[in-house]
Structure formats: C-alpha cells, structure tokens
Design an enzyme around this catalytic site. Sequence first.
Site, PDB file in Angstrom:
ATOM      1  N   GLY A 204       0.819  -1.207   0.000  1.00 27.78           N
ATOM      2  CA  GLY A 204       0.000   0.000   0.000  1.00 27.78           C
ATOM      3  C   GLY A 204       0.853   1.258   0.000  1.00 27.78           C
ATOM      4  O   GLY A 204       1.803   1.401  -0.774  1.00 27.78           O
ATOM      5  N   GLY A 207       4.921   1.343   0.068  1.00 25.47           N
ATOM      6  CA  GLY A 207       5.787   0.952  -1.034  1.00 25.47           C
ATOM      7  C   GLY A 207       5.668  -0.516  -1.380  1.00 25.47           C
ATOM      8  O   GLY A 207       4.640  -1.150  -1.121  1.00 25.47           O
ATOM      9  N   ASP A 234      -4.494  -3.378  -8.351  1.00 22.13           N
ATOM     10  CA  ASP A 234      -4.728  -3.702  -9.760  1.00 22.13           C
ATOM     11  C   ASP A 234      -4.019  -2.703 -10.669  1.00 22.13           C
ATOM     12  O   ASP A 234      -3.465  -3.070 -11.713  1.00 22.13           O
ATOM     13  CB  ASP A 234      -6.225  -3.713 -10.069  1.00 22.13           C
TER      14      ASP A 234
END
Length: 299
Positions: A204, A207, A234
């Site tokens: 997230g 990194g 995605d």
Amino acid sequence: MISVVGHTAVDHICRVSHLPGPNASASILERTIAFGGGAANIAVGIALLGGKVSLISAVGGDFAGSAYDSRMKELDIDQRFFVASEKHTATAFMFTGPEGDQITYFEWGASCLFETEKAPSLPFVHMATADPGFNVQVAKQAGFASFDPGQDLHRYTAEHLKVILDSIDLLIANHHEYAGMCTTLGITQKELVSRVPMAIETRGGEGAFLYEKGEENFISPVKVPCVDPTGAGDAFRAGFLTAYAAGYSSEDACRIGAVTASFVVETCGCQTGLPDWQTMVRRYEEKFGLFPSHGPGRA
C-alpha cells in the site's frame, strides 16, 4: 499482447463509519457503483497505458450492450468472454473503514463458468482472481506467467499453489496475501519467494518489495492524498505488466506500477483515475527523475 485472466465485476464501494464485528452493524457514509473485477481493472489499466491486451473473463446476460461493455470496446480490449446468459455479471461489495482497512464480499455470478470452461494456452499472461483449477491449467500451459491470488486466496489449496508456483515467472501479491499463502503452504515468506524467479510484495502506501535473483529491492511509494484505496493493487499490476512487457527492467516496471497506482487512490473507483502513458510519465519524472529507457519487448 498481454492476456489477463479473471473476474469482470460491478463494484459497490462503501465508506463506512467503522468495520463491525459479528452480530454488529455500521453506517454507510458514502456508496459508489463502479466498473471493477480484478482482471478487468488490470486490462483497462493496460489499455489506457497503450498496451495491447486481451481479457479472458466471464460475464452475465446483463453485460452485452452495457456501459461497461461499451467502455471496453472503446479501449480496444480483446474480449474473450464466457457468457452465462441466465446469470448476472459478478458483483463486489467493498466496505472501507476510517483507517483505510477494508472488507470485501464477492458474489461470483457468471464467474462460476471458470469452473467448467477449458483454459487457453497463452504466451504472456497475468492470472488475477479466478477459479483455482482454471488458473492451474493456464499456468501449466503459459509462456510467461504472472500470478496474483487476490481475494480468492481462500479458495486455493496447498496443491493448487504448489503447481502454480512451479509454473510461473512472477508472483505478485500484497503482504496480507503473502501471509495467507505462507499459512496454506506451511512455509516462510523467504521460502515462498525463493520458489519463483521473481516476486513482488506490495504494501500500500508503504511501497513495495521486489525479490529477484536472490536480491531484495525496495520500491518507494508515490505519496498522494488517498481518497479510496480500492483498485490500487490492480493499477500497480497494470503499470508493471505494461512496462515489463514493453522491455523495461523489473525495477523500473515496479516504479511505473507505483506511479500508476497513485492516480487510482486519488478518486473513488478502481478504474476512475487510471492514467494514460504520458500522464503517468509526467508524474514519474516528478517523483523519480528522468524516465528510464527500455530494451526489447517481452510480449
């Protein structure tokens, strides 16, 4: 051509007062209905970045002629769909709490066709959320294969994962999914990443890590105001796959993935904020400096 296998879905994205425990409730503060499905999100992201992409997915009788169908046709996505005319297209219900934690409920709908349809042989493929048995067959027949268990991880047995890991070139998942795979297989994360030529772990806003040839490389996050985290993973995959297929190094492709993902979290919806290539390049150069060159294409 990059092929993507997995779900096409309609997303109901809800911001809630808190994530309740069993036998409790919470208030829905905001709700958005948007195009989604892990594989479709990735395919749309690749198309917007200028990549050639085919989507192997399943849709219901409600899809043909819909706004979602029209959007994919506008983007020139090669739709290779299994159609269950008596069912509706898969639907996801996502609930995000004030701290950014999320719970998702997913209704498969037409995606049940993955359990019975024949898997194709593909030269360069990313396997997103789909039926485990179908993905096993795709992995065994593929040229270059990338795998992302996503939120269908609970459907995979240890045997499913072992066969896939022995067949793929890239494993990409977030830190929660890595923990789940390790539990299912009874191994450590170090042992897990050592089983594949290349692995990416996304974290997230913190990194990502790239594991390749026994080395670990940290990929810095791209800090932007976060409105909704849904679809960031995605988008990272779309950016990475587009760049890697075009011949960029794995490390540069990861940075391109991180930049692509940064646009998605700025808006609500998995596909709403996806950038085109030039928009992505401008932000890349703002965050990382001179945009890299690439070698021969891989797909």
